[in-house]
Scaffold this motif. Sequence first.
Motif, mmCIF file in Angstrom:
data_model
loop_
_atom_site.group_PDB
_atom_site.id
_atom_site.type_symbol
_atom_site.label_atom_id
_atom_site.label_comp_id
_atom_site.label_asym_id
_atom_site.label_seq_id
_atom_site.Cartn_x
_atom_site.Cartn_y
_atom_site.Cartn_z
ATOM 1 N N ILE A 21 2.547 93.870 -64.233
ATOM 2 C CA ILE A 21 1.548 93.529 -65.249
ATOM 3 C C ILE A 21 0.974 94.831 -65.787
ATOM 4 C CG2 ILE A 21 -0.620 92.332 -65.708
ATOM 5 C CD1 ILE A 21 0.076 90.519 -63.304
ATOM 6 N N ASP A 22 0.980 94.971 -67.078
ATOM 7 C CA ASP A 22 0.498 96.169 -67.731
ATOM 8 C C ASP A 22 -1.019 96.323 -67.545
ATOM 9 O OD1 ASP A 22 0.823 98.433 -69.577
ATOM 10 O OD2 ASP A 22 -0.307 97.170 -70.984
ATOM 11 N N SER A 23 -1.454 97.489 -67.114
ATOM 12 C CA SER A 23 -2.879 97.747 -66.891
ATOM 13 C C SER A 23 -3.690 97.555 -68.166
ATOM 14 C CB SER A 23 -3.091 99.156 -66.349
ATOM 15 O OG SER A 23 -2.503 99.275 -65.082
ATOM 16 N N LYS A 24 -3.123 97.951 -69.283
ATOM 17 C CA LYS A 24 -3.819 97.787 -70.562
ATOM 18 C C LYS A 24 -4.065 96.301 -70.855
ATOM 19 C CE LYS A 24 -3.399 98.844 -75.470
ATOM 20 N NZ LYS A 24 -2.556 99.384 -76.527
ATOM 21 N N GLN A 25 -3.075 95.493 -70.563
ATOM 22 C CA GLN A 25 -3.206 94.055 -70.776
ATOM 23 C C GLN A 25 -4.276 93.467 -69.845
ATOM 24 O OE1 GLN A 25 0.428 91.870 -69.994
ATOM 25 N NE2 GLN A 25 -0.099 90.306 -71.495
ATOM 26 N N LEU A 26 -4.322 93.930 -68.603
ATOM 27 C CA LEU A 26 -5.358 93.474 -67.675
ATOM 28 C C LEU A 26 -6.751 93.842 -68.175
ATOM 29 C CD1 LEU A 26 -3.792 94.275 -64.200
ATOM 30 C CD2 LEU A 26 -4.540 92.035 -64.984
ATOM 31 N N LYS A 27 -6.912 95.074 -68.633
ATOM 32 C CA LYS A 27 -8.207 95.507 -69.159
ATOM 33 C C LYS A 27 -8.631 94.657 -70.357
ATOM 34 C CE LYS A 27 -7.945 100.312 -67.673
ATOM 35 N NZ LYS A 27 -7.821 101.709 -68.088
ATOM 36 N N GLU A 28 -7.671 94.327 -71.205
ATOM 37 C CA GLU A 28 -7.969 93.499 -72.370
ATOM 38 C C GLU A 28 -8.437 92.102 -71.943
ATOM 39 O OE1 GLU A 28 -5.528 91.359 -75.959
ATOM 40 O OE2 GLU A 28 -4.901 93.385 -75.403
ATOM 41 N N MET A 29 -7.763 91.519 -70.965
ATOM 42 C CA MET A 29 -8.147 90.181 -70.500
ATOM 43 C C MET A 29 -9.529 90.206 -69.838
ATOM 44 S SD MET A 29 -4.574 88.529 -69.177
ATOM 45 C CE MET A 29 -4.112 89.922 -68.165
ATOM 46 N N ILE A 30 -9.816 91.257 -69.085
ATOM 47 C CA ILE A 30 -11.139 91.379 -68.470
ATOM 48 C C ILE A 30 -12.205 91.562 -69.544
ATOM 49 C CG2 ILE A 30 -12.564 92.860 -66.984
ATOM 50 C CD1 ILE A 30 -9.929 93.235 -65.285
ATOM 51 N N GLY A 31 -11.882 92.327 -70.584
ATOM 52 C CA GLY A 31 -12.805 92.497 -71.699
ATOM 53 C C GLY A 31 -13.105 91.175 -72.389
ATOM 54 N N ILE A 32 -12.082 90.351 -72.557
ATOM 55 C CA ILE A 32 -12.277 89.026 -73.146
ATOM 56 C C ILE A 32 -13.164 88.184 -72.240
ATOM 57 C CG2 ILE A 32 -11.084 86.856 -73.695
ATOM 58 C CD1 ILE A 32 -8.691 88.662 -74.608
ATOM 59 N N ALA A 33 -12.917 88.254 -70.932
ATOM 60 C CA ALA A 33 -13.684 87.469 -69.966
ATOM 61 C C ALA A 33 -15.163 87.827 -69.997
ATOM 62 C CB ALA A 33 -13.124 87.661 -68.560
ATOM 63 N N GLN A 34 -15.481 89.066 -70.376
ATOM 64 C CA GLN A 34 -16.883 89.501 -70.419
ATOM 65 C C GLN A 34 -17.689 88.790 -71.490
ATOM 66 O OE1 GLN A 34 -15.988 93.797 -70.530
ATOM 67 N NE2 GLN A 34 -17.348 93.956 -68.763
ATOM 68 N N LYS A 35 -17.039 88.012 -72.314
ATOM 69 C CA LYS A 35 -17.751 87.211 -73.314
ATOM 70 C C LYS A 35 -18.386 85.977 -72.690
ATOM 71 C CE LYS A 35 -16.584 89.880 -76.727
ATOM 72 N NZ LYS A 35 -17.566 90.710 -77.369
ATOM 73 N N ALA A 36 -18.179 85.777 -71.382
ATOM 74 C CA ALA A 36 -18.772 84.637 -70.682
ATOM 75 C C ALA A 36 -20.299 84.721 -70.755
ATOM 76 C CB ALA A 36 -18.326 84.629 -69.224
#
Length: 169
Positions: A21-36
């Motif tokens: 799993i690409d680290s950049k992709q993980l960071k992006e998904m975590i960034g999206i999750a921060q909209k919670a």
Amino acid sequence: MEVKLAIQKRHSVRHFTDQKIDSKQLKEMIGIAQKAPSWVNSQPQKVYVAQGETLEAIRKQQQELAITGAKTNSDIPPMSRKLWSEQAQKNMAEWSHGIPAVLGDNWQETLGKEASQLYNAQAVVYLTLPKGYTPWSLFDLGAFSQNILLATTEQAIDSIVAYNFVKYP
């Protein structure tokens, strides 16, 4: 992907492929999750991602602890199914009932082996709260973790929430 579809499509995977799993992709998904939503925007959670050599070291250490019979020590201990509500016990029993049809009679051994190897996960996202967190922080963490799960589903990355990742902190 629509939210409704992501919710319906998400499921817990108990054996992952070797696909990295690409680290950049993980960071992006975590960034999206921060909209919670977060109580007064406190955003109390901290996120740690284990991959590669770090994850392999965690996997090895946990296997060794399990082999030696070390006592588990998670921050939130598991609870005996007998202590759950009647409805929760019914839900768990229904879920468990279908497993042998998929995995065979030795399903408990199979699931135990997968769990001991951390499901061959290529990345593990650890979520933490600070000491002295408020009950609202638990709500915030739940919303945040749900957003991560939905973001991974949207990106066609499988996921699981599992006690085995945290039983030896």
